[in-house]
Design an enzyme around this catalytic site. Structure first.
Site, PDB file in Angstrom:
ATOM      1  N   GLU A  46      -4.072   2.199  -7.216  1.00  0.00           N
ATOM      2  CA  GLU A  46      -4.413   3.324  -6.342  1.00  0.00           C
ATOM      3  C   GLU A  46      -3.466   4.485  -6.624  1.00  0.00           C
ATOM      4  O   GLU A  46      -2.369   4.557  -6.038  1.00  0.00           O
ATOM      5  CB  GLU A  46      -4.280   2.919  -4.867  1.00  0.00           C
TER       6      GLU A  46
ATOM      7  N   HIS B 217       0.849  -1.196   0.000  1.00  0.00           N
ATOM      8  CA  HIS B 217       0.000   0.000   0.000  1.00  0.00           C
ATOM      9  C   HIS B 217       0.889   1.252   0.000  1.00  0.00           C
ATOM     10  O   HIS B 217       1.950   1.257   0.616  1.00  0.00           O
ATOM     11  CB  HIS B 217      -0.917  -0.016   1.230  1.00  0.00           C
TER      12      HIS B 217
HETATM   13  P1  13P Z   1      -9.558   6.426   0.509  1.00  0.00           P
HETATM   14  O1  13P Z   1     -10.741   5.667  -0.011  1.00  0.00           O
HETATM   15  O2  13P Z   1      -9.745   6.954   1.890  1.00  0.00           O
HETATM   16  O3  13P Z   1      -9.095   7.475  -0.461  1.00  0.00           O
HETATM   17  O4  13P Z   1      -8.359   5.382   0.645  1.00  0.00           O
HETATM   18  C1  13P Z   1      -8.055   4.571  -0.440  1.00  0.00           C
HETATM   19  C2  13P Z   1      -7.094   3.560  -0.015  1.00  0.00           C
HETATM   20  O5  13P Z   1      -5.947   3.870   0.253  1.00  0.00           O
HETATM   21  C3  13P Z   1      -7.575   2.178   0.124  1.00  0.00           C
HETATM   22  O6  13P Z   1      -6.529   1.298   0.304  1.00  0.00           O
END
Ligand code: 13P
Length: 249
Positions: A163, A95
């Site tokens: 992401e 992550h």
């Molecule tokens: P948010 O949905 O708070 O932007 O976070 C996304 C995330 O990092 C999920 O792993």
């Protein structure tokens, strides 16, 4: 056929009673929903308890938010794949918050991916470029590094979460064009059997638009996943929309 998925990343939120209530509420609401896989990733200290709650219905799976790549030993503070595997099916690896605050690099991420697979866990591998001006190829490079030494026939045993770091926790998702472009590039790397998720400010406002895109198999939800009502709505919308559209072949 890849399964449509909704994954909750609670991050470092919830005290014991919050985790209990949230997990129970989610379990009860998800019970009648068909056609999607829902995964909840609580803080590791609540993994056992949340897993016990969710297993009572058997519909919602559990994931860890992180793990170390060694199986056991003198690694104070870490949790190992062997500790997770009896409790959870998934583990989030790489992550961007781990990369940014805990100095995880592509080598460590790769070691963790290989260890997860070796011990029977499904890694949810997170990749994403840092800035809005950064090229998507940065995310693809992270992905290729994460998959080093993983045989292609194991790509069905992983999940990739795209992401873009600049869209996390900002209240605004990346543009659909941008997301779809990234999904297509990731698909070229992993082939047809790997579910690919989008993550970054996913909330109830735009969940239907995301679900309508056949390139997006699922979502990885941060802040909206610790509010039961919004997370349940996201799951309901994903199930309703995907059951018409399906996922891309
Ligand atoms: P948010 O949905 O708070 O932007 O976070 C996304 C995330 O990092 C999920 O792993």
């Amino acid at each position: 056929m890849r399964r449509p998925m909704v994954v909750a990343n609670w991050k470092m939120n919830t005290r014991a009673s919050d985790a209990y209530i949230l997990a129970t509420t989610i379990r009860n609401a998800i019970a009648p929903i068909e056609g999607i896989e829902v995964v909840v990733c609580p803080p590791s200290i609540w993994l056992g308890e949340v897993s016990d709650i969710l297993k009572k219905d058997g519909k919602v799976n559990v994931g860890a938010q992180n793990m170390f790549y060694e199986a056991e030993g003198a690694f104070t503070g870490e949790i190992s794949p062997l500790m997770i595997v009896d409790i959870a099916k998934y583990v989030i690896i790489g992550h961007s918050e781990r990369r940014a605050y805990f100095y995880e690099n592509d080598f460590i991420v790769n070691e963790k991916v290989l260890a997860a697979i070796k011990h029977g866990l499904t890694p949810i591998i997170c990749v994403g470029e840092k800035h809005k001006s950064s090229p998507i190829s940065d995310a693809i490079k992270q992905l290729n590094e994460a998959l080093t030494h993983l045989p292609k026939n194991r790509f069905k045993d992983i999940v990739v979460a795209y992401e873009p770091v600049w869209a996390i926790n900002k209240g605004k998702v990346a543009s659909m064009d941008h997301i779809v472009k990234a999904m297509i590039k990731i698909r070229e790397v992993v082939g047809r059997d790997t579910p690919i998720l989008y993550g970054g400010s996913v909330n109830t406002d735009h969940i239907t638009d995301l679900a309508k895109r056949p390139e997006i198999d699922g979502v990885l939800v941060g802040s909206a996943s610790i509010r039961a009502a919004s997370f349940i709505k996201i799951c309901q919308e994903w199930a309703a929309t995907k059951s018409f559209k399906g996922c891309a072949a």
